[in-house]
Design an enzyme around this catalytic site. Structure first.
Site: not given
Length: 556
Positions: A250, A295
């Site tokens: 990431s 999320h």
């Protein structure tokens, strides 16, 4: 701070043509001092390459006791001489070895490529690190004589002498206090920490663990010790900062976000709903988010702060691998940064062409999803990641990383600074794109995945990363408690600080360290604290002076 210098030393030299019986002479020497089979074999190779009337070194770094044992009987051994010379020394031992490097004896492969005029009579050459990349600068130029010889090539008289030119002294940009901290915090992890000054590209620290003492290499490390280093599963001889290649995970997401803004695929407020899984149309495989419950609704800022994989899956597909490849190439992903150190790897920025050439396969949508979160074929070095985050810190300003700060003439003491080398800036259509990405990176530290390293003294912009080392099957879940150490994820973190006046850019990789937020980010915080707050661990710095520096005639 002195990193490398030359010490007075003595070596044993034998001139074959002057001995009555070479084998008997070698046996006589061996009866008086320790000589290994390797010493004798190396001597014989050197003697065969040179005219028999010239001397070849047999043993380096004679002790006072060995000199005394030989000196008393030298008159019995014609052709044997004790010669004064200089030997390389690294007073800080293992500290900074992967950056500084070491010199060693010239081997046969090197000798065949070297200029005999410059290396005639030389026995050592830079092997790794600064010692290798600045070999010519550090060595200087050899002196020579024009001589009259007889028909056999023996010298009769000297016609002309040209004096040698000493090598330059070199001062490095490394802050050795910071280098010591970086190596200390990495103890217990195989990995690397690279810290750059984003304003000019200078290397502040270049740490790779494990480390090793370079001193035994100077005059020939024994076979058993070298074998132990070379066969160790921890690979201490590998410079992980320049040659370690890892999925960036990431940590690549800020670059992806910037690409999305630049190509108009997203804007700062573009929203995606993350339910914890992403599906490509017509493909049965599910691509999971690191957070299985999802999320919820995320914008670019929250996607960076919480590292939402689904957001970046969607972004990657809309960008396409062609635009990802073109944009990330501007940050030196997949190619060497050009640092003034040898052996840097380019790693891998995947593309359609690359996969077709190497794997003889077409590029698939799933490949794009993996590339969008820094997985799959994607590989980067810690130096590339540090360079990329330095570019972000400078909002597109781009400097080639370098480690040499100043060169100095040893005679006049005139210093010549190494000028920063500007590279083409990374230009974007709207300067606010930088603001959007940097704000998201600030929120990574202030409430996001790296919230535990938030500093009350200065503001940090960062991005965590966790890179898988094996592929999970459909329906399988990652369970660190059930995995062997070598199967744990790599932990990564990139950052720069202070946000409003960036002075340090850092990349950390801890192999099999688990999560970037739990392992790599705290290591980066310790390095930044040391540099920005002068917060050094005195026990680590014992014996170190507070000045950066390499010399070779010295390295300082």
């Amino acid at each position: 701070m002195l990193l490398a210098d030359n010490l007075a030393s003595y070596h044993l030299e034998v001139t074959p043509d002057q001995t009555r019986d070479l084998d008997a002479t070698l046996a006589a020497i061996r009866a008086r001092i320790a000589l290994s089979d390797g010493d004798i074999e190396r001597f014989r190779k050197l003697a065969r390459r040179n005219p028999p009337y010239t001397g070849a070194p047999l043993r380096f770094q004679l002790t006072d006791e060995e000199i005394a044992r030989l000196a008393i009987d030298l008159y019995r051994m014609p052709g044997v001489d004790i010669k004064a010379d200089l030997t390389r020394r690294y007073p800080l031992k293992a500290l900074g070895v992967h950056a500084i490097g070491y010199v060693g004896r010239i081997d046969e492969a090197e000798l065949s490529k070297l200029d005999p005029g410059q290396y005639s009579g030389s026995t050592h050459i830079g092997k790794t690190g600064v010692e290798r990349s600045y070999e010519e600068v550090l060595r200087g130029r050899a002196g020579y004589e024009e001589v009259e010889t007889n028909a056999e090539g023996r010298p009769l008289r000297v016609l002309k002498r040209t004096a040698p030119v000493p090598g330059q002294n070199i001062y490095l940009s490394l802050d050795m206090r910071l280098q010591a901290i970086a190596e200390k915090v990495l103890e217990g992890h195989n990995g690397a920490i690279v810290a750059l000054d984003p304003r000019n590209g200078e290397v502040l620290a270049l740490a790779s663990q494990p480390i090793y003492d370079p001193n035994p290499f100077v005059n020939g490390i024994d076979f058993a010790s070298y074998r132990q280093l070379n066969t160790s599963k921890d690979r201490p001889l590998l410079n992980r900062a320049l040659r370690g290649v890892y999925p960036p995970g990431s940590t690549i997401k800020p670059l992806m976000a910037l690409a999305g803004l630049e190509y108009g695929v997203v804007n700062r407020n573009s929203g995606v709903f993350c339910a914890g899984v992403y599906r490509l149309p017509g493909v049965s495989r599910k691509f999971h988010d690191w957070k299985r419950s999802g999320h919820g609704s995320v914008s670019l800022d929250r996607a960076l702060a919480q590292s939402c994989d689904v957001y970046f899956y969607n972004l990657a597909i809309n960008l396409s691998i062609d635009r990802i490849d073109a944009f990330l190439d501007k940050f030196s992903m997949g190619r060497p940064t050009g640092i003034d150190l040898p052996g840097e790897k380019g790693a891998l920025l995947p593309s359609r062409e690359w996969k077709r050439k190497i794997h003889k396969q077409d590029w698939f949508g799933g490949d794009t999803l993996s590339a969008g979160i820094g997985q799959g074929f994607f590989l980067a070095t810690p130096l590339q990641l540090a360079h990329a985050v330095a570019i972000i810190a400078q909002r597109g300003g781009n400097h080639q990383p370098r480690i040499v700060h100043v060169t100095e003439d040893p005679g006049t003491r005139v210093k010549t600074p190494a000028e920063p080398r500007k590279l083409p800036p990374v230009a974007v259509k709207n300067p606010r794109f930088w603001d959007a990405v940097i704000t998201g990176m600030v929120h990574v530290v202030e409430g996001g995945t790296a919230h535990k390293i938030r500093s009350p003294k200065y503001q940090i912009a960062g991005k965590t990363g966790t890179a898988q080392v094996f592929t999970l099957g459909q329906g399988e879940r990652y369970n660190a408690k059930r995995l062997a150490k070598h199967l744990l994820d790599h932990a990564l973190f990139i950052a720069f600080a202070p946000v409003n006046d960036p002075r340090i850019a850092v990349a950390v990789i801890a192999e099999h360290g688990g999560g970037g937020s739990a392992t790599a980010a705290p290591l980066a915080r310790k390095v930044m604290d040391a540099y920005l707050l002068d917060k050094y661990d005195n026990s680590v710095l014992e014996g170190l002076e507070p000045t950066p520096a390499v010399k070779r005639n010295g390295l300082e």
